[in-house]
Design a protein around this motif. Structure first.
Motif, PDB file in Angstrom:
ATOM      1  N   GLY A  58     -48.968  25.358 -43.607  1.00 30.64           N
ATOM      2  CA  GLY A  58     -47.722  24.683 -43.273  1.00 30.64           C
ATOM      3  C   GLY A  58     -47.925  23.253 -42.813  1.00 30.64           C
ATOM      4  O   GLY A  58     -48.897  22.924 -42.137  1.00 30.64           O
ATOM      5  N   ALA A  59     -46.999  22.380 -43.206  1.00 32.01           N
ATOM      6  CA  ALA A  59     -47.036  20.973 -42.800  1.00 32.01           C
ATOM      7  C   ALA A  59     -45.938  20.714 -41.780  1.00 32.01           C
ATOM      8  O   ALA A  59     -44.895  21.363 -41.784  1.00 32.01           O
ATOM      9  CB  ALA A  59     -46.848  20.064 -44.013  1.00 32.01           C
ATOM     10  N   ASN A  60     -46.178  19.755 -40.881  1.00 25.73           N
ATOM     11  CA  ASN A  60     -45.204  19.349 -39.877  1.00 25.73           C
ATOM     12  C   ASN A  60     -45.062  17.842 -39.902  1.00 25.73           C
ATOM     13  O   ASN A  60     -45.921  17.134 -40.407  1.00 25.73           O
ATOM     14  CB  ASN A  60     -45.635  19.783 -38.472  1.00 25.73           C
ATOM     15  CG  ASN A  60     -45.975  21.256 -38.387  1.00 25.73           C
ATOM     16  OD1 ASN A  60     -47.140  21.615 -38.397  1.00 25.73           O
ATOM     17  ND2 ASN A  60     -44.975  22.107 -38.327  1.00 25.73           N
ATOM     18  N   VAL A  61     -43.993  17.351 -39.322  1.00 26.82           N
ATOM     19  CA  VAL A  61     -43.815  15.906 -39.201  1.00 26.82           C
ATOM     20  C   VAL A  61     -44.606  15.365 -38.016  1.00 26.82           C
ATOM     21  O   VAL A  61     -45.303  14.360 -38.119  1.00 26.82           O
ATOM     22  CB  VAL A  61     -42.323  15.550 -39.031  1.00 26.82           C
ATOM     23  CG1 VAL A  61     -42.160  14.045 -38.826  1.00 26.82           C
ATOM     24  CG2 VAL A  61     -41.516  16.006 -40.236  1.00 26.82           C
TER      25      VAL A  61
ATOM     26  N   SER B 199     -45.134  23.421 -49.417  1.00 24.95           N
ATOM     27  CA  SER B 199     -44.759  22.836 -50.701  1.00 24.95           C
ATOM     28  C   SER B 199     -44.816  23.887 -51.803  1.00 24.95           C
ATOM     29  O   SER B 199     -45.721  24.730 -51.833  1.00 24.95           O
ATOM     30  CB  SER B 199     -45.692  21.677 -51.052  1.00 24.95           C
ATOM     31  OG  SER B 199     -45.429  21.184 -52.347  1.00 24.95           O
ATOM     32  N   THR B 200     -43.847  23.817 -52.700  1.00 26.44           N
ATOM     33  CA  THR B 200     -43.865  24.669 -53.889  1.00 26.44           C
ATOM     34  C   THR B 200     -44.087  23.851 -55.153  1.00 26.44           C
ATOM     35  O   THR B 200     -43.944  24.354 -56.268  1.00 26.44           O
ATOM     36  CB  THR B 200     -42.543  25.455 -54.012  1.00 26.44           C
ATOM     37  OG1 THR B 200     -41.441  24.539 -54.036  1.00 26.44           O
ATOM     38  CG2 THR B 200     -42.388  26.420 -52.858  1.00 26.44           C
ATOM     39  N   GLY B 201     -44.409  22.569 -54.975  1.00 25.13           N
ATOM     40  CA  GLY B 201     -44.694  21.707 -56.121  1.00 25.13           C
ATOM     41  C   GLY B 201     -43.435  21.084 -56.678  1.00 25.13           C
ATOM     42  O   GLY B 201     -42.324  21.321 -56.222  1.00 25.13           O
ATOM     43  N   GLY B 202     -43.612  20.266 -57.691  1.00 27.66           N
ATOM     44  CA  GLY B 202     -42.472  19.573 -58.283  1.00 27.66           C
ATOM     45  C   GLY B 202     -42.063  18.406 -57.418  1.00 27.66           C
ATOM     46  O   GLY B 202     -42.757  17.994 -56.502  1.00 27.66           O
TER      47      GLY B 202
ATOM     48  N   THR C 140     -42.063  16.651 -51.891  1.00 25.40           N
ATOM     49  CA  THR C 140     -42.073  17.655 -52.952  1.00 25.40           C
ATOM     50  C   THR C 140     -41.059  18.735 -52.619  1.00 25.40           C
ATOM     51  O   THR C 140     -40.620  18.873 -51.469  1.00 25.40           O
ATOM     52  CB  THR C 140     -43.456  18.303 -53.105  1.00 25.40           C
ATOM     53  OG1 THR C 140     -43.754  19.059 -51.924  1.00 25.40           O
ATOM     54  CG2 THR C 140     -44.539  17.261 -53.315  1.00 25.40           C
ATOM     55  N   ASN C 141     -40.687  19.515 -53.605  1.00 26.67           N
ATOM     56  CA  ASN C 141     -39.879  20.692 -53.347  1.00 26.67           C
ATOM     57  C   ASN C 141     -40.675  21.667 -52.493  1.00 26.67           C
ATOM     58  O   ASN C 141     -41.910  21.698 -52.547  1.00 26.67           O
ATOM     59  CB  ASN C 141     -39.480  21.373 -54.652  1.00 26.67           C
ATOM     60  CG  ASN C 141     -38.671  20.463 -55.564  1.00 26.67           C
ATOM     61  OD1 ASN C 141     -37.947  19.585 -55.101  1.00 26.67           O
ATOM     62  ND2 ASN C 141     -38.798  20.669 -56.870  1.00 26.67           N
ATOM     63  N   GLY C 142     -39.986  22.477 -51.714  1.00 25.80           N
ATOM     64  CA  GLY C 142     -40.709  23.426 -50.887  1.00 25.80           C
ATOM     65  C   GLY C 142     -39.794  24.257 -50.030  1.00 25.80           C
ATOM     66  O   GLY C 142     -38.571  24.311 -50.257  1.00 25.80           O
ATOM     67  N   GLN C 143     -40.372  24.912 -49.022  1.00 25.42           N
ATOM     68  CA  GLN C 143     -39.621  25.802 -48.148  1.00 25.42           C
ATOM     69  C   GLN C 143     -39.901  25.476 -46.684  1.00 25.42           C
ATOM     70  O   GLN C 143     -41.045  25.223 -46.297  1.00 25.42           O
ATOM     71  CB  GLN C 143     -39.988  27.259 -48.412  1.00 25.42           C
ATOM     72  CG  GLN C 143     -39.542  27.769 -49.775  1.00 25.42           C
ATOM     73  CD  GLN C 143     -39.840  29.236 -49.958  1.00 25.42           C
ATOM     74  OE1 GLN C 143     -40.851  29.748 -49.480  1.00 25.42           O
ATOM     75  NE2 GLN C 143     -38.936  29.945 -50.638  1.00 25.42           N
ATOM     76  N   ILE C 144     -38.844  25.475 -45.897  1.00 28.17           N
ATOM     77  CA  ILE C 144     -38.975  25.402 -44.443  1.00 28.17           C
ATOM     78  C   ILE C 144     -39.181  26.835 -43.962  1.00 28.17           C
ATOM     79  O   ILE C 144     -38.302  27.690 -44.110  1.00 28.17           O
ATOM     80  CB  ILE C 144     -37.736  24.780 -43.786  1.00 28.17           C
ATOM     81  CG1 ILE C 144     -37.479  23.382 -44.356  1.00 28.17           C
ATOM     82  CG2 ILE C 144     -37.914  24.727 -42.272  1.00 28.17           C
ATOM     83  CD1 ILE C 144     -38.598  22.399 -44.126  1.00 28.17           C
ATOM     84  N   THR C 145     -40.348  27.093 -43.388  1.00 25.40           N
ATOM     85  CA  THR C 145     -40.702  28.447 -42.972  1.00 25.40           C
ATOM     86  C   THR C 145     -40.513  28.689 -41.481  1.00 25.40           C
ATOM     87  O   THR C 145     -40.480  29.843 -41.047  1.00 25.40           O
ATOM     88  CB  THR C 145     -42.159  28.756 -43.334  1.00 25.40           C
ATOM     89  OG1 THR C 145     -43.014  27.805 -42.676  1.00 25.40           O
ATOM     90  CG2 THR C 145     -42.370  28.645 -44.839  1.00 25.40           C
TER      91      THR C 145
END
Length: 666
Positions: A352-355, A505-508, A383-388
């Motif tokens: 997971g990435a954070n700001v 990230s889910t890519g794109g 990128t497209n992705g999901q907030i988990t």
């Protein structure tokens, strides 16, 4: 810092991270999840008080020792000795308070008028005793030579004590013992290492019973004040870490290596650890966690909330991170969340990435008369992705149940989640189930409701804050607040209120590509004399720069010179290349590099293309009033730069003008 170990809120190893520390199945050694910068409470719900800590394993139980605060408010201008607390845990999830391993006296050694800190506990197999060594100094001026820093030796028959005083010692040749650590080698030989008068670092071998100094084995100095030494041994090489002295403020920690504790040790550090302030930490201990498949070395990083030299221990947290080794070098990277397998001795990082990453608030526990607010920030992903998950930083006076929200930029609610199992202070995290899918380049808002106390860093979003694929936008009104439970629209001073997300990230999306995409200039100019025109940029990920491009008007043509510069050093890293542009066409033109250039993540570059003999160039005034972020590529306010000297790196900005110099990255 500066004899800070005594004030330390060093939470014990894997207790150091939770309310969000999760153990695996009871039938196996647990895998624990560590969230750097979180607070930790004991099994009675009280904040752990073990400052200047030592965490070590005896048998199947881990013990965590540290100085207890003397006052009940946990806030001291200089921490007089309140005793040594000890906690125990068999799983790193539940820490139980065992009581005082050492109690303060009213006069003499271990007096509550003195400062005693950095307890270190070693088991001596020859005497079958547990030996505690700590540093004692300073005081209130009534205890004569005890004001000079020295060692105190104590013993006990059980790890939890109580420990009984044996002797004081002022080590031979030492001017004064301040921040100290210990190290027990694989052959059973024990050492103490300490800041010697804050002017050098000393390593002394202990006697076979560990109750006195037998011999000094090393002493070295960089010529600067250094403190907080710790030693670890990896593959036969000894690594010593410590920091410089900067009062209570964080500074750059560093390391040295040697093949023997006797050295030779380099007078100057071999390298630095972490960022310029080592993620606002200072470590007094490195904890090896050995398992069946390897050993993880844990950086026990302590953080301080010490405004005006008065430390608030309830707000002073920590960040525990895995160290990595490559030959004779060591590295410390930031992971918001990572996982330690206690049985295998191995670790993995969360994806997971954070700001906000390793940031801590500039102001903690702020209140506006107890008013409740919804507070957060605007952000976007490359990128497209999901907030988990949603995360926020909690001040120690804040109470009640907290709810996080994810919104569109227009105020439509996308997700709501309640935080559970919070610790008293530090980063908290709540998982979204199901996660929320977001689109690249779209602005979203994350907020958390607080009931009376919040945390703040003013002007934090004056410029975009970029961390990997995520960016906190700088639109002049980021850092938002409003009535609790509602979509916030107020903003003050571009303040960061420490609400954040975890993103996968889910890519794109925008990916690498270009900076300016399909932008077109406002107009074209031809000034006599010629210019070196450029764009300053950086990439959050390594990439291959394959082309340089410019936008030309129909009148522009002739030979241009292409260069790529390292912005920090001012050196050309690619080029110069001659590019003959044919006049007569308006639009984007591309120049393929003869050899692709490998961009390094996080490095600032300037791409420049000179004007030709006709001196035409495109422009958009105020085109870089705000940074442009496109995928991994991002610019800064004022990234459009020029030089009136052809062949010189352009560094001057005027009206934040965009001169339409760009790159193509894959």
């Amino acid at each position: 810092m500066k004899i800070r170990a005594l004030l330390l809120l060093v939470a014990g190893l894997f207790g150091a991270v939770p309310a969000v520390l999760i153990a695996g199945p009871a039938s196996a050694a647990p895998v624990v999840t560590i969230r750097a910068g979180a607070g930790i409470d004991d099994d009675s719900g009280n904040p752990l008080q073990a400052h200047g800590s030592d965490v070590t394993k005896f048998g199947s139980t881990w013990y965590w020792y540290g100085s207890a605060p003397r006052d009940t408010n946990n806030a001291l201008p200089f921490a007089a000795f309140g005793g040594i607390n000890v906690y125990s845990s068999t799983d790193f999830v539940t820490w139980h308070y065992q009581g005082l391993a050492v109690s303060p006296t009213t006069s003499g050694t271990l007096s509550n008028k003195l400062v005693a800190y950095n307890p270190r506990v070693l088991y001596n197999a020859g005497t079958a005793k547990y030996v505690m060594v700590l540093s004692e100094c300073c005081g209130d001026g009534t205890n004569g030579q005890l004001e000079t820093g020295h060692l105190v030796f104590m013993t006990a028959t059980t790890p939890a004590g109580p420990f009984t005083f044996v002797r004081d010692e002022w080590p031979p040749n030492a001017s004064s013992v301040y921040d100290m650590g210990s190290f027990q080698d694989t052959d059973g030989t024990a050492y103490v290492l300490y800041s010697d008068g804050n002017s050098s670092v000393s390593i002394d071998r202990l006697a076979t019973d560990y109750l006195s100094v037998a011999q000094r084995v090393a002493n070295f100095s960089s010529g600067q004040c250094e403190e907080a030494p710790a030693v670890v041994k990896n593959n036969g090489t000894y690594f010593l870490t410590n920091s410089y002295c900067s009062g209570w403020a964080a500074n750059q920690n560093h390391y040295r290596h040697a093949t023997s504790l006797a050295g030779p040790w380099n007078s100057q550090p071999d390298g630095n650890l972490g960022n310029s302030v080592t993620y606002n930490t200072q470590a007094f201990d490195i904890l090896p966690v050995q398992g069946t498949a390897g050993t993880t070395y844990v950086w026990i990083g302590d953080r301080w909330d010490c405004p005006q030299a008065k430390c608030d221990l309830s707000a002073s947290t920590y960040a525990w991170l895995p160290l990595t080794f490559t030959g004779n070098t060591m590295a410390l990277n930031w992971y918001n969340t990572w996982h330690l397998d206690l049985g295998a001795g191995t670790w993995t990082a969360d994806s997971g990435a954070n700001v906000l990453g390793p940031q801590i608030p500039g102001r903690i526990n702020v209140t506006d008369g107890g008013a409740a607010y919804e507070m957060g920030m605007k952000f976007q992903a490359a990128t497209n992705g999901q907030i988990t998950a949603i995360r926020y930083y909690r001040g120690f006076s804040e109470t009640g149940t907290h709810t996080g929200h994810l919104w569109t930029s227009g105020g439509t609610s996308l997700a709501t989640v309640n935080f559970t199992g919070e610790s008293h202070v530090g980063w908290q995290q709540a998982t979204l189930s199901p996660p929320v899918t977001i689109q690249a380049g779209t602005v979203y808002v994350v907020t958390v409701g607080v009931h009376g106390y919040y945390n703040q860093t003013n002007n934090a979003f004056d410029s975009p804050l970029v961390n990997g694929p995520l960016t906190a936008v700088a639109d002049g009104a980021n850092g938002v607040y409003g009535p609790i439970g509602t979509f916030p629209t107020g903003s003050f001073g571009n303040s960061n209120y420490f609400a954040d997300v975890s993103f996968t990230s889910t890519g794109g999306g925008t990916g690498g590509g270009t900076i300016l995409t399909t932008q077109t200039p406002a107009g074209f100019l031809s000034d006599p004399g010629g210019y070196e025109l450029g764009t300053r940029f950086s990439s959050t990920a390594a990439g291959s720069l394959t082309k340089v491009r410019i936008y030309t008007g129909a009148s522009e043509g002739g030979n241009h010179t292409v260069r790529l510069w390292n912005a920090a050093t001012g050196t050309v890293v690619a080029g110069p290349y001659t590019w003959n542009v044919t006049a007569g066409t308006q639009g984007w033109r591309e120049f393929p590099l003869p050899a692709a250039y490998s961009l390094a993540a996080g490095t600032d570059y300037v791409v420049s293309v000179s004007t030709s003999g006709d001196n035409w160039y495109p422009y958009t005034a105020h085109g870089f009033d705000s940074p442009i972020v496109n995928g991994n590529l991002h610019t800064y306010t004022g990234s459009g730069v020029f030089s009136t000297t052809l062949g010189a790196m352009p560094t001057t900005s005027f009206n934040n003008t965009n001169y339409f110099r760009d790159v193509v990255v894959s």
